[in-house]
Design an enzyme around this catalytic site. Structure first.
Site, PDB file in Angstrom:
ATOM      1  N   HIS A  28       0.809  -1.231   0.000  1.00  0.00           N
ATOM      2  CA  HIS A  28       0.000   0.000   0.000  1.00  0.00           C
ATOM      3  C   HIS A  28       0.846   1.287   0.000  1.00  0.00           C
ATOM      4  O   HIS A  28       0.659   2.201   0.786  1.00  0.00           O
ATOM      5  CB  HIS A  28      -1.112   0.001   1.053  1.00  0.00           C
ATOM      6  CG  HIS A  28      -0.710  -0.037   2.510  1.00  0.00           C
ATOM      7  ND1 HIS A  28       0.308   0.685   3.037  1.00  0.00           N
ATOM      8  CD2 HIS A  28      -1.281  -0.704   3.551  1.00  0.00           C
ATOM      9  CE1 HIS A  28       0.371   0.471   4.342  1.00  0.00           C
ATOM     10  NE2 HIS A  28      -0.571  -0.372   4.676  1.00  0.00           N
ATOM     11  N   ASP A  86      -4.141  -8.025   5.001  1.00  0.00           N
ATOM     12  CA  ASP A  86      -2.983  -8.921   4.864  1.00  0.00           C
ATOM     13  C   ASP A  86      -2.998 -10.004   5.943  1.00  0.00           C
ATOM     14  O   ASP A  86      -2.245 -10.969   5.855  1.00  0.00           O
ATOM     15  CB  ASP A  86      -1.659  -8.146   4.863  1.00  0.00           C
ATOM     16  CG  ASP A  86      -1.541  -7.134   5.983  1.00  0.00           C
ATOM     17  OD1 ASP A  86      -2.570  -6.610   6.434  1.00  0.00           O
ATOM     18  OD2 ASP A  86      -0.407  -6.850   6.394  1.00  0.00           O
ATOM     19  N   HIS A 148      -1.825  -0.679  14.856  1.00  0.00           N
ATOM     20  CA  HIS A 148      -1.974   0.670  14.351  1.00  0.00           C
ATOM     21  C   HIS A 148      -3.402   0.918  13.838  1.00  0.00           C
ATOM     22  O   HIS A 148      -3.646   1.926  13.174  1.00  0.00           O
ATOM     23  CB  HIS A 148      -0.948   0.939  13.226  1.00  0.00           C
ATOM     24  CG  HIS A 148      -1.168   0.064  11.997  1.00  0.00           C
ATOM     25  ND1 HIS A 148      -1.403   0.619  10.759  1.00  0.00           N
ATOM     26  CD2 HIS A 148      -1.238  -1.263  11.822  1.00  0.00           C
ATOM     27  CE1 HIS A 148      -1.572  -0.338   9.863  1.00  0.00           C
ATOM     28  NE2 HIS A 148      -1.473  -1.483  10.489  1.00  0.00           N
TER      29      HIS A 148
END
Ligand code: FEO
Length: 402
Positions: A28, A86, A148
Site C-alpha cells: 500500500h 494482509d 496501528h
C-alpha cells in the site's frame, strides 16, 4: 511429506504456518525491496488454535502448512489480532472451510471484520486482559488500540511465554529463515526501523501504551505478523521501540531535495559539507531516486530536516511536495530544520516549504535561503554556513542542557 509446504516449529506446541511473499515490492505505497511474510501461527493445545491468517492469494500455502502437521478441520479456535486484509484476507474462507467453534477478536476487530466482509462472521468479542482457556494452555488478550488500527490486539501465551504481536515488532522481510538470530543484524535493524517509521510512527503514543503492557509480561519470544520471530533479540527490539517512541533526535541531519538543472543540488552539496564539517552525520537524498518510505526510515531518528527545491510553475518540485505530504502524516517530534532553493523569477517554493515545516512543528533555525538561477561561490558559501549553523544547533540539542 504429503504436503507441498511445511510448518516451522516455534515451540513444542506452536508452529509457524504463514506465507512468504518474495515478489512484493509495494505494500500500500510502502516500498518493499525485500518482499514480506504474512505470519500465521498454530497452537496445538486441546483447543487447536490458529492465530491470524494470511493475505487472500496465499491461503492455500497457509492451509498446506497447517495440513503438514494437522488436519485443518481439527482447528477449534481462530484468533484475529488485526483486521487489516494482509492478516484477515482469507478469514472468511478459513471459517467456511474449517468451521471453527469460535473466532476471537476485540470489539473493534469484530466490527472491522464485519465491515470488510459484509457478513456476520460470528466473532466472539474479547476484552482487554481477558484470558481464554485453550485446554491446558491459556491465551490472554491485550488490547493495543491504534497500534496501528482501532481493532489491534496482542495475544499472549503464558505457558510458552510468547507474545503474538500482529504488526508490532514486525518488518517487511521475506526470508527462508523464521528467526531473528538467523538473519543479518544490519538488515534486521534497518527493516524494523523502516516498518516502525512507515507504519507505526504516527501511533507512537499507542505504541508506548502497548510497550508498557508488554513490559509486565514474562516474554521469551515475540511472534509478529510480518518478518522473523524474535527469540534472541526480544530485549533489542523492545529497546529500539522505546527509543523510536521517544522521538529522540540522533546526531544526524536529513537533507532532502530535488533539482532541475543542478542549482539546488549544488546548494545541497555545500550544505551537506557544512554539516559534515561539524561532525554531524548528513544523510542526503535526491528525491527522484529515493522512495518516500526510505526517506521516512531516515527521518525516524534524524535530529534535523533540511528541505530544498527549485521553484517549478510557482510551486515546489512535485517530489518535494509528495515527500513533505507523506512525512507530515508521520507526526515526528523534536526536529529542527532549514529550507533552501533556487529559482528563475518567482521563487515561491521555499515559502511554501517553510509553511509546511511550520505546520509539522519543525523549529526553523534561519530564514529560507533562495538563490536565483545558478549559485556562484558566495552563494555556495552561504549554503555551507547554513549547514554549519544547523549542525551546531543540532549538536547543542543532542547534548541537552549542561
Ligand atoms: Fe500487516 Fe496492519 O497489517
Amino acid at each position: 511429506m504429503s504436503e507441498p509446504f511445511a510448518a516451522t516449529k516455534v515451540t513444542d506446541r506452536v508452529y509457524w504456518v504463514g506465507a512468504i511473499d518474495w515478489a512484493l515490492r509495494d505494500f500500500h505505497g510502502y516500498s518493499t525491496e525485500r518482499g514480506t511474510t504474512y505470519n500465521a501461527f498454530l497452537i496445538l493445545a486441546d483447543k487447536v488454535t490458529l492465530v491470524d491468517t494470511v493475505r487472500a492469494p496465499f491461503r492455500e500455502e497457509m492451509m498446506s502448512r497447517i495440513a503438514s502437521i494437522i488436519d485443518p478441520a481439527k482447528i477449534d479456535y481462530v484468533i484475529s489480532n488485526h483486521s487489516e486484509m494482509d492478516h484477515s484476507g482469507c478469514l472468511p474462507y478459513v471459517i467456511e472451510r474449517i468451521k471453527p467453534e469460535k473466532v476471537f477478536a476485540s470489539e473493534n476487530g469484530a466490527k472491522a471484520l464485519d465491515a470488510h466482509f459484509h457478513r456476520d462472521l460470528g466473532v466472539t468479542v474479547v476484552a482487554d486482559g481477558q484470558t481464554v482457556s485453550l485446554g491446558g494452555v491459556q491465551a490472554t488478550f491485550i488490547e493495543t488500540r491504534m497500534l496501528h488500527w482501532p481493532d489491534s490486539m496482542f495475544t499472549y501465551l503464558p505457558e510458552d511465554r510468547i507474545l503474538f504481536s500482529q504488526d508490532g515488532f514486525g518488518m517487511h522481510l521475506a526470508s527462508s529463515q523464521r528467526f531473528d538470530d538467523e538473519i543479518d543484524d544490519g538488515i534486521l535493524e534497518y527493516e524494523a526501523a523502516k516498518y516502525y517509521a512507515n507504519i507505526l510512527l504516527p501511533f507512537s503514543a499507542a505504541a508506548k501504551v502497548a510497550l508498557d503492557k508488554a513490559s509486565k509480561l514474562d516474554i521469551v519470544m515475540i511472534a509478529p505478523d510480518h518478518g522473523p520471530i524474535w527469540r534472541t533479540g526480544v530485549k533489542r527490539i523492545v529497546d529500539l521501540y522505546a527509543r523510536w517512541n521517544a522521538h529522540k533526535p540522533a546526531n544526524k541531519a536529513l537533507l532532502i531535495y530535488d533539482t532541475m538543472w543542478g542549482s539546488t543540488e549544488a546548494m545541497a552539496k555545500a550544505i551537506e559539507d557544512g554539516i559534515v564539517g561539524e561532525g554531524v552525520q548528513a544523510r542526503s537524498m535526491r528525491l527522484r531516486e529515493n522512495h518516500r518510505s526510505n526517506v521516512a526510515t531516515e527521518y525516524l531518528d534524524a535530529g534535523a530536516i533540511i528541505v530544498g527545491s527549485p521553484t517549478l510553475n510557482g510551486g515546489m518540485f512535485p517530489t518535494v511536495a509528495e515527500n513533505l505530504s507523506y512525512l507530515k502524516g508521520l507526526k515526528r517530534k523534536n526536529l529542527i530544520g532549514a529550507v533552501f532553493g533556487s529559482y528563475g523569477w518567482s521563487g515561491d517554493a521555499v515559502a511554501q516549504i517553510k509553511e509546511i515545516l511550520a505546520s509539522m512543528r519543525v523549529e526553523l533555525v534561519t530564514e529560507p535561503l533562495n538563490i536565483m538561477y545558478v549559485p556562484e561561490k558566495p552563494g555556495l558559501l552561504k549554503c555551507r554556513k547554513l549547514g554549519t549553523l544547523i549542525a551546531r544547533k543540532l549538536k547543542e540539542r543532542v547534548a541537552g542542557p549542561r
